[in-house]
Design an enzyme around this catalytic site. Sequence first.
Site, PDB file in Angstrom:
ATOM      1  CG  PHE A   1      -1.879   1.160   1.199  1.00  0.00           C
ATOM      2  CD1 PHE A   1      -3.026   1.092   0.405  1.00  0.00           C
ATOM      3  CD2 PHE A   1      -1.639   2.326   1.920  1.00  0.00           C
ATOM      4  CE1 PHE A   1      -3.916   2.164   0.349  1.00  0.00           C
ATOM      5  CE2 PHE A   1      -2.530   3.401   1.854  1.00  0.00           C
ATOM      6  CZ  PHE A   1      -3.656   3.315   1.078  1.00  0.00           C
TER       7      PHE A   1
ATOM      8  CG  ASP B   1       5.442   3.660   1.921  1.00  0.00           C
ATOM      9  OD1 ASP B   1       5.425   4.279   3.013  1.00  0.00           O
ATOM     10  OD2 ASP B   1       4.440   3.548   1.192  1.00  0.00           O
TER      11      ASP B   1
ATOM     12  CE  LYS C   1      -1.184   5.507   7.743  1.00  0.00           C
ATOM     13  NZ  LYS C   1      -0.725   4.854   6.513  1.00  0.00           N
TER      14      LYS C   1
HETATM   15  C1  LIG Z   1      -1.028   5.158   5.112  1.00  0.00           C
HETATM   16  C2  LIG Z   1       0.030   4.763   4.145  1.00  0.00           C
HETATM   17  C3  LIG Z   1       0.230   5.483   2.938  1.00  0.00           C
HETATM   18  C4  LIG Z   1      -0.685   6.598   2.497  1.00  0.00           C
HETATM   19  O1  LIG Z   1      -0.629   7.709   3.319  1.00  0.00           O
HETATM   20  P1  LIG Z   1      -1.731   8.868   3.128  1.00  0.00           P
HETATM   21  O2  LIG Z   1      -1.326   9.889   4.131  1.00  0.00           O
HETATM   22  O3  LIG Z   1      -3.061   8.255   3.397  1.00  0.00           O
HETATM   23  O4  LIG Z   1      -1.623   9.349   1.735  1.00  0.00           O
HETATM   24  C5  LIG Z   1       1.288   5.119   2.140  1.00  0.00           C
HETATM   25  N1  LIG Z   1       2.102   4.100   2.476  1.00  0.00           N
HETATM   26  C6  LIG Z   1       1.938   3.396   3.606  1.00  0.00           C
HETATM   27  C7  LIG Z   1       2.898   2.282   3.929  1.00  0.00           C
HETATM   28  C8  LIG Z   1       0.891   3.690   4.473  1.00  0.00           C
HETATM   29  O5  LIG Z   1       0.715   2.961   5.585  1.00  0.00           O
END
Ligand SMILES: *Cc1c(COP(=O)(O)O)cnc(C)c1O
Length: 406
Positions: A141, A226, A255
């Site tokens: 994700f 990420d 986050k």
């Molecule tokens: C939550 C998340 C995203 C997306 O972040 P947003 O602030 O919702 O755009 C991207 N990568 C990972 C691993 C995430 O957990």
Amino acid sequence: MSMQQPRVERADFDRVMVPNYAPAGFIPVRGEGSRVWDQGGRELIDLAGGIAVNGLGHCHPALVSALAKQAGKLWHMSNVFTNEPALQLARKLAEATFAERVFFANSGAEANEAALKLARKVASDRFGGNKHEIISTVNSFHGRTIFTVNVGGQPKYSEGFGPRPEGITHVPYNDISAIEAAISDSTCAVILEPIQGESGVLPADQAWLKRVRELCDQHDALLIFDEVQTGMGRTGKLFAYEHYHVTPDILTTAKSLGGGFPISAMLTLERWAGYLNVGTHGTTFGGNPLACAVGEAVLDTINTPEVLAGVAEREQLFRTYLQEIIERHGVFDRVRGKGLLIGAVLNESWQGRAADILAAAEAAGVLVLMAGPNVVRFAPSLVIEPDDIREGMQRFAAAVKSLCDN
Ligand SMILES: *Cc1c(COP(=O)(O)O)cnc(C)c1O
């Protein structure tokens, strides 16, 4: 019931909001530490942490004070000017990591968008237009923009939005031969989560990460980690890559960086940063003084030996309580993850029932998360009081018991 009549209620959501979410039946109105209260005054223990965002719980005094102080000083000037909080936060992030350069944005998706664009730009400037392929992982994700949702490895999120951006392939996570077969001199970047968060709290294997790093070096591809979910102390180190001793070229985080205030960052090396020269990328709000002032307070608070060591101690508490539940009720057959990103994996006979467990937990007064249909995820505040863990897990155990008794 509270004496005061609420001016809005949950039913208004279905009247005025785009229905892309299905929020819980109550509306939280106040939070303190790891406790929240709804409109009716009901208290809940928060083991979800705003989906790994509230890394210091609700209304942490250091964050409230940083925000209030900056709010009376300067809110926004645009990127026509730089500002002190942005420079301070960037300098501290660089000092604390492998990185030498920082780009600020407002969400995880935007940080990833910047990382992917940087990787494409580096490849295009160095090798010409054909080196544009991005390798990502199945079930990953990376956000919801058209680019990042297609880089993400969950087709259910990207279907129905028209032509896909080209040059993106997905390989199974933790599969060495799959990435060996997929990578080539056309690859400009490999992007992965050191722990796949949304799709089930699945940690990377050490050998796989190390091999991916070697392959990226062999093929002049940039390695992007990420760490939107795993970053900022979540795993007990400031960033998860430190556990593996594998260093990326680009790292994204979001986050927990703002502890609830929207901010994200892309960290990279000087040698790559230069490819995003003046005018090649930008954002109106990224690096704004309010967000960066809060981010600096978050970093100062989290990046201490006490808080980081406390994450590992709290992880052990969670694991102990979860083990007791497993011994008493079954339901889960293993617990995985790192630090305070914990996934309890449902056993064979409970497949697909994570949502039922969330609902029962909420009814019992504790907030937890799913990570796909078969994993219950815990991502609480990194400084949650051990008493709140104990009471929260008692409520959680009661919720599991109530489902078992039915
Ligand atoms: C939550 C998340 C995203 C997306 O972040 P947003 O602030 O919702 O755009 C991207 N990568 C990972 C691993 C995430 O957990």
